[in-house]
Design an enzyme around this catalytic site. Sequence first.
Site, PDB file in Angstrom:
ATOM      1  N   LYS A  77      10.538   8.475   2.021  1.00  0.00           N
ATOM      2  CA  LYS A  77       8.819   8.846   1.963  1.00  0.00           C
ATOM      3  C   LYS A  77       8.589   8.459   3.457  1.00  0.00           C
ATOM      4  CE  LYS A  77       4.798   7.269  -0.298  1.00  0.00           C
ATOM      5  NZ  LYS A  77       4.220   6.387  -1.292  1.00  0.00           N
ATOM      6  N   SER A 152       1.173   8.374  -4.879  1.00  0.00           N
ATOM      7  CA  SER A 152       1.307   9.032  -3.694  1.00  0.00           C
ATOM      8  C   SER A 152       2.651   9.403  -3.360  1.00  0.00           C
ATOM      9  CB  SER A 152       0.865   8.148  -2.734  1.00  0.00           C
ATOM     10  OG  SER A 152       1.682   6.965  -2.705  1.00  0.00           O
ATOM     11  N   SER A 176       2.320   4.372  -7.413  1.00  0.00           N
ATOM     12  CA  SER A 176       2.690   5.554  -6.477  1.00  0.00           C
ATOM     13  C   SER A 176       4.139   5.822  -6.840  1.00  0.00           C
ATOM     14  CB  SER A 176       2.376   5.551  -5.318  1.00  0.00           C
ATOM     15  OG  SER A 176       1.017   5.817  -5.172  1.00  0.00           O
TER      16      SER A 176
HETATM   17  N1  GLN Z   1      -3.175   6.223  -7.055  1.00  0.00           N
HETATM   18  C1  GLN Z   1      -3.639   4.843  -6.630  1.00  0.00           C
HETATM   19  C2  GLN Z   1      -4.479   4.973  -5.428  1.00  0.00           C
HETATM   20  O1  GLN Z   1      -4.865   6.015  -4.958  1.00  0.00           O
HETATM   21  C3  GLN Z   1      -2.280   4.107  -5.999  1.00  0.00           C
HETATM   22  C4  GLN Z   1      -1.594   4.615  -5.001  1.00  0.00           C
HETATM   23  C5  GLN Z   1      -0.297   3.846  -4.667  1.00  0.00           C
HETATM   24  O2  GLN Z   1       0.315   3.213  -5.378  1.00  0.00           O
HETATM   25  N2  GLN Z   1      -0.004   4.043  -3.326  1.00  0.00           N
HETATM   26  O3  GLN Z   1      -4.591   4.076  -4.709  1.00  0.00           O
END
Ligand code: GLN
Length: 485
Positions: A77, A152, A176
Amino acid sequence: MYHNKTLAELSAMLQAGEVSSVELTQYFLDRIKAKDSEINSFISVTEEQALAQAKAADERIAAGNAGALTGVPFAQKDIFCTEGVRSSCGSKMLDNFISPYDATVVSKFNTAGAVMLGKTNMDEFAMGSSNETSFYGAVKNPWDLKKVPGGSSGGSAAAVAARLAPAATGTDTGGSIRQPASLCNLTGLKPTYGRVSRYGMIAFASSLDQAGPMARTAQDCALLMNVMAGFDEKDSTSIEKEVPDYTAELNQPIKGLKIGLPKEFFGDGLDPEVAKPIQEAIALYKEMGAEIVDISLPNSALSVPVYYVVAPAECSSNLSRMDGVRFGHRCEEPKDLEDLYKRSRGEGFGEEVKRRILIGTYALSAGYYDAYYIKAQKLRRLISDDFKKAFEQVDVILGPTSPNVAFNMGEKSQDPVSMYLSDIYTIAVNLAGLPGMSVPAGFAHDMPVGLQLIGNYFEESRLLNVAHAYQQQTDWHDLCPPGFE
Ligand code: GLN
């Protein structure tokens, strides 16, 4: 062909000399070249470096000092700082940032001899549930190119689902790893907070962020965890605790296991079509000898509002280092220092990141700190106490990962609150610092459904075991999106 093999299978083939790492790496690089334009899952493909790593891995295998991941290609990532490679975190702000050092996760993969194919696309600074906020464009779900892959870690999920890489890393601040794994039919594990080092992982919300593996199977996740987990003196929240062999307990019997079903995870808001495969999975665990226990996590409904105070507060502080002075985007011809700050940040950050910085700055401001931030911290404690009580009764908690299957691109991007609700079942796990997994469990509306398993602190082995037992009885995790077979 090679792309249909799991990480464990490829590892065995490499050890047996049935394929070389150079061949395997070239194969996946070619596949990325041929297929990634359909899904946009990579920000950078590091071809030259990958082939050099593969060559070194082949020498190591020949010399007889290889580990399970030596020579195995994977995708990283783009949130992990990688020496000499652009580490953008999906943002224009860091588009020109070539990291001068490796994140601990990156060095651990290097030490293991794994081959990094490239850096995967992601929501900007890991903020999002759909991968639509990336500066490098949205990622598409290989199961339906009109739909989002989740976020994400959507680039990692799409890349592995489309068989462009056998496995990838992800990070999970509020879901995410688990949510994109669920939406793309993968197995993903968010470890206990502190289990995997955050050093060199570009910070979003430091008290919640945690890195973990995304792959096809629980067995593959176990192999990746063996490399990723462990104490790191460079991360002050890293935990000094022995790392088990995560593959050792995969085959423990399920008989007698107590599985808790929180009633709050099965109520309004859960798509009834998503509930069906989850109920089938519960029935299967019963057949395997598990005992099903109804439980309650009474403060679950507070997890999204609490998260959207805590996470923005932390990100507003973390992202203050992107100021156009030290690294990252700098505006053209600044008039003075203030102009430099304002325009560099104004141009470098996207809409969602700006929204969160504003919310966080507001929540932390002197007049509102007690009303929002302190209040949220108190509620956070109540949410983790719910889990503590639950784990006095049960061994693992089971439910859906996400209330819905993958949605259409653009469907939620104008409505942040509906986007935030995608993580309703995953966020509490981060607030409590617990480990959680998503496991492929079937389909609804022709799209994958993920089963979530939540464990007590440091019970990653147990989660992997519970997921592996399920994968011995089902073949959902083997299914490949049409067009990528
Ligand atoms: N979807 C969540 C957010 O927008 C979690 C994102 C994540 O876990 N990095 O913050």
